[in-house]
Design a protein around this motif. Structure first.
Motif, mmCIF file in Angstrom:
data_model
loop_
_atom_site.group_PDB
_atom_site.id
_atom_site.type_symbol
_atom_site.label_atom_id
_atom_site.label_comp_id
_atom_site.label_asym_id
_atom_site.label_seq_id
_atom_site.Cartn_x
_atom_site.Cartn_y
_atom_site.Cartn_z
ATOM 1 N N VAL A 1 0.814 -1.219 0.000
ATOM 2 C CA VAL A 1 0.000 0.000 0.000
ATOM 3 C C VAL A 1 0.851 1.274 0.000
ATOM 4 O O VAL A 1 0.463 2.277 -0.609
ATOM 5 N N ALA A 2 2.011 1.255 0.650
ATOM 6 C CA ALA A 2 2.822 2.472 0.772
ATOM 7 C C ALA A 2 3.228 3.079 -0.575
ATOM 8 O O ALA A 2 3.140 4.308 -0.744
ATOM 9 N N PRO A 3 3.662 2.281 -1.556
ATOM 10 C CA PRO A 3 4.010 2.900 -2.851
ATOM 11 C C PRO A 3 2.830 3.598 -3.518
ATOM 12 O O PRO A 3 2.989 4.642 -4.150
ATOM 13 N N VAL A 4 1.644 3.012 -3.372
ATOM 14 C CA VAL A 4 0.433 3.632 -3.926
ATOM 15 C C VAL A 4 0.182 4.970 -3.233
ATOM 16 O O VAL A 4 -0.146 5.978 -3.877
ATOM 17 N N THR A 5 0.353 4.985 -1.935
ATOM 18 C CA THR A 5 0.119 6.197 -1.152
ATOM 19 C C THR A 5 1.063 7.323 -1.556
ATOM 20 O O THR A 5 0.647 8.483 -1.697
ATOM 21 N N LEU A 6 2.323 6.995 -1.745
ATOM 22 C CA LEU A 6 3.296 8.010 -2.152
ATOM 23 C C LEU A 6 2.913 8.626 -3.494
ATOM 24 O O LEU A 6 3.028 9.845 -3.688
ATOM 25 N N LEU A 7 2.434 7.792 -4.406
ATOM 26 C CA LEU A 7 2.031 8.301 -5.721
ATOM 27 C C LEU A 7 0.777 9.167 -5.628
ATOM 28 O O LEU A 7 0.660 10.194 -6.306
ATOM 29 N N ILE A 8 -0.175 8.744 -4.791
ATOM 30 C CA ILE A 8 -1.395 9.543 -4.600
ATOM 31 C C ILE A 8 -1.037 10.921 -4.061
ATOM 32 O O ILE A 8 -1.526 11.954 -4.556
#
Length: 431
Positions: free
Chosen positions: A123-130
Motif C-alpha cells: 500500500v505504501a508505494p500507492v500512497t506516495l504516488l497519490i
C-alpha cells in the motif's frame, strides 16, 4: 536483577533507545551499535544472536520482508501502483479525507488476510504516488496506514506475527481469532477514522486544479508491461494463498515469500540486480540489530523478570488480570518489538490461564493479543510495519521522524486500548 549483565543489558538498551528517539544518530547505526554493545558486555553471544529461536535474530521476519520487497520491486516496474493510485483518487473524487478513509479501510482489511508488514509494503508505494499527484504531504497518510495495519492485524491468526505465536501456544484457530477479535478490529477501524479526521485535519486541503488533472487521467494508460503484471499478480496470489494456508501447508511465511520472489524473478524479464535494489537493506539491518538487543534482554532474564512480576500481580483476579495484561502489553509493546514480547509472555499467559481454570480461548489470551498488537502503534519502533514504512518514507525523501510518528501513535494507542478494555469487559464479564 543481581547479575551485572542484566544491568548492562538494560543500560545498553536504554542508551540505544535514547539515541533513536533523539535522532542524533541514524536509527540503523544506533541499532547495530546497540547490538554490538550487547555482544561486548556479554549479555548475549553469537550462538544466541544468530541461531536461537527465542532470543536471536528472527530470520523468518527478515526473509519474509526481503521476499515481499522483491515481489513489490517487480510489480513496481509494471505500472500497477500508478494504476491503483489514479483509480483510488478518482473513486474518492480526489478529496483528501475520503482518500485517507479508503486507504485505512483497504489497509485494515488486507492486514487481516495478510500479515501487516506485507500489506504496508503493497500500500505504501500507492500512497506516495497519490500524495504526489495531489500535492499532499505523505507522512499523515503513511502513519494512518500503519495504524490501520496494526489494528486490522488483530482480526485473524495470520494478521500479525504475535497472533501466530499466541495461536500456536494456546491451540487457537483462525476461526477463534475471527470470532473473538474481528468484531473489535471493526470497531477500532471506525475509531481510527474518527481520530484521523481530528489528528490530521490540517492535511485535508483540497486542490481543485490538481484534482481536476487526476480526474482527467486514464488509469489504464499507466500499465507499462501487461505481461509482467499478469505474472506478478499470479505469483502474488499464490503467495497470499500460501500465507492463508500456512496451517495446512506447514510452510513458514518467509519460505512462501522467498519461493514467490524466486519464481517471479525466474519467469519475468525483470533484471535481478534492479529488483534487489528495491530491497530496503537498511530496514533489514535495523531489524537485525533490534532483535539482537532484545535478545540480550531475554538472555539476561530482564524480560522474564518483568513477565514474572506481571504474573504475580495478576494472581487469581480474572478481570483485573485481563485489564492489567491488556494495559501492560500495550505499554511494553510500544517499547520493545511486539514479536519477542509475545514470545516471552506466551508461556506466562499459559500458566495464568491454567491457574485461573480457563479454556483455550480464555480472555487473558485476547487481552495479550489486543495489547501487543495495538501497543505496536505507540512508537515508531513498536511494530515491524512501523519500521518498514519509516524506511520507505526515508527512501522516498519524505522522512518521518520518531516523534512525528509517536505523538500520533500515543493518542491512537491510548484510545484503542481504552475501547478494547470496554470491549473485553462487556463481552467476557458484563454479558
Amino acid at each position: 536483577m543481581n547479575d551485572w549483565h542484566s544491568w548492562a543489558a538494560v543500560a545498553v538498551f536504554a542508551g540505544t533507545y535514547a539515541l533513536i528517539i533523539s535522532e542524533k544518530v541514524h536509527r540503523v547505526a544506533a541499532a547495530l551499535g546497540g547490538a554490538a554493545a550487547m555482544l561486548l558486555v556479554g549479555a548475549t553471544d553469537d550462538t544466541s544472536a544468530f541461531y536461537s529461536v527465542d532470543s536471536g535474530i528472527d530470520w523468518n521476519v527478515i526473509f519474509l520482508l526481503m521476499g515481499m520487497m522483491m515481489i513489490v520491486g517487480v510489480l513496481k516496474r509494471t505500472g500497477l501502483f500508478e494504476y491503483l493510485a489514479i483509480w483510488s483518487v478518482k473513486k474518492a473524487r480526489a478529496r483528501p479525507f475520503r482518500v485517507m478513509v479508503m486507504l485505512i479501510v483497504i489497509t485494515a482489511t488486507a492486514s487481516a488476510l495478510l500479515d501487516n508488514v506485507t500489506t504496508v509494503l503493497l500500500v505504501a508505494p500507492v500512497t506516495l504516488l497519490i500524495c504526489e499527484r495531489l500535492a499532499l504531504p505523505a507522512a499523515p497518510f503513511l502513519i494512518a496506514e500503519v495504524f490501520a495495519s496494526n489494528i486490522g492485524g488483530i482480526a485473524t491468526l495470520v494478521g500479525d506475527p504475535p497472533n501466530i505465536i499466541i495461536g500456536s501456544r494456546a491451540g487457537l484457530t483462525f476461526n477463534d481469532f475471527l470470532v473473538h477479535l474481528a468484531p473489535l478490529a471493526a470497531v477500532l477501524v471506525l475509531v481510527l477514522i474518527g481520530l484521523a479526521r481530528v489528528l490530521f485535519r490540517a492535511t485535508f486541503v483540497h486542490d481543485a486544479d490538481r484534482a481536476a488533472e487526476v480526474m482527467a487521467l486514464d488509469e489504464r494508460e499507466a500499465i507499462r508491461d501487461p505481461r509482467m503484471l499478469a505474472q506478478g499478480l499470479a505469483v502474488l496470489a499464490l503467495v497470499i494463498a500460501g500465507f492463508v494456508l500456512h496451517p495446512v501447508l506447514d510452510f513458514a511465511p518467509s519460505i512462501v515469500a522467498l519461493l514467490g520472489a524466486g519464481l517471479l524473478v525466474a519467469i519475468s524479464n525483470a533484471d535481478t540486480g534492479e529488483v534487489l535494489t528495491e530491497v530496503e537493506w537498511p530496514t533489514l539491518a535495523f531489524f537485525a540489530g533490534l532483535f539482537v538487543m532484545i535478545g540480550g534482554l531475554i538472555d539476561t532474564g530482564v524480560i522474564g523478570q518483568v513477565s514474572d512480576a506481571l504474573a504475580d500481580a495478576v494472581g487469581d483476579k480474572e478481570f483485573g488480570g485481563s485489564m492489567l495484561m491488556l494495559g501492560a502489553s500495550g505499554v511494553l509493546s510500544g517499547v520493545v518489538d511486539n514479536i519477542p514480547y509475545v514470545a516471552t509472555m506466551a508461556p506466562v499467559t499459559a500458566d495464568l490461564v491454567h491457574h485461573l481454570g480457563g479454556d483455550a480461548d480464555h480472555v487473558m489470551w485476547w487481552a495479550l493479543a489486543a495489547g501487543a498488537d495495538l501497543g505496536g502503534n505507540a512508537t515508531a519502533i513498536g511494530a515491524s510495519a512501523n519500521v518498514v514504512v519509516l524506511g520507505i518514507a526515508e527512501r522516498a525523501r519524505q522522512p518521518i521522524s520518531f516523534w512525528q510518528f509517536t505523538r500520533y501513535g500515543l493518542v491512537v494507542t491510548a484510545a484503542t486500548i481504552a475501547v478494547s478494555a470496554f470491549y473485553l469487559w462487556l463481552r467476557y464479564f458484563a454479558l
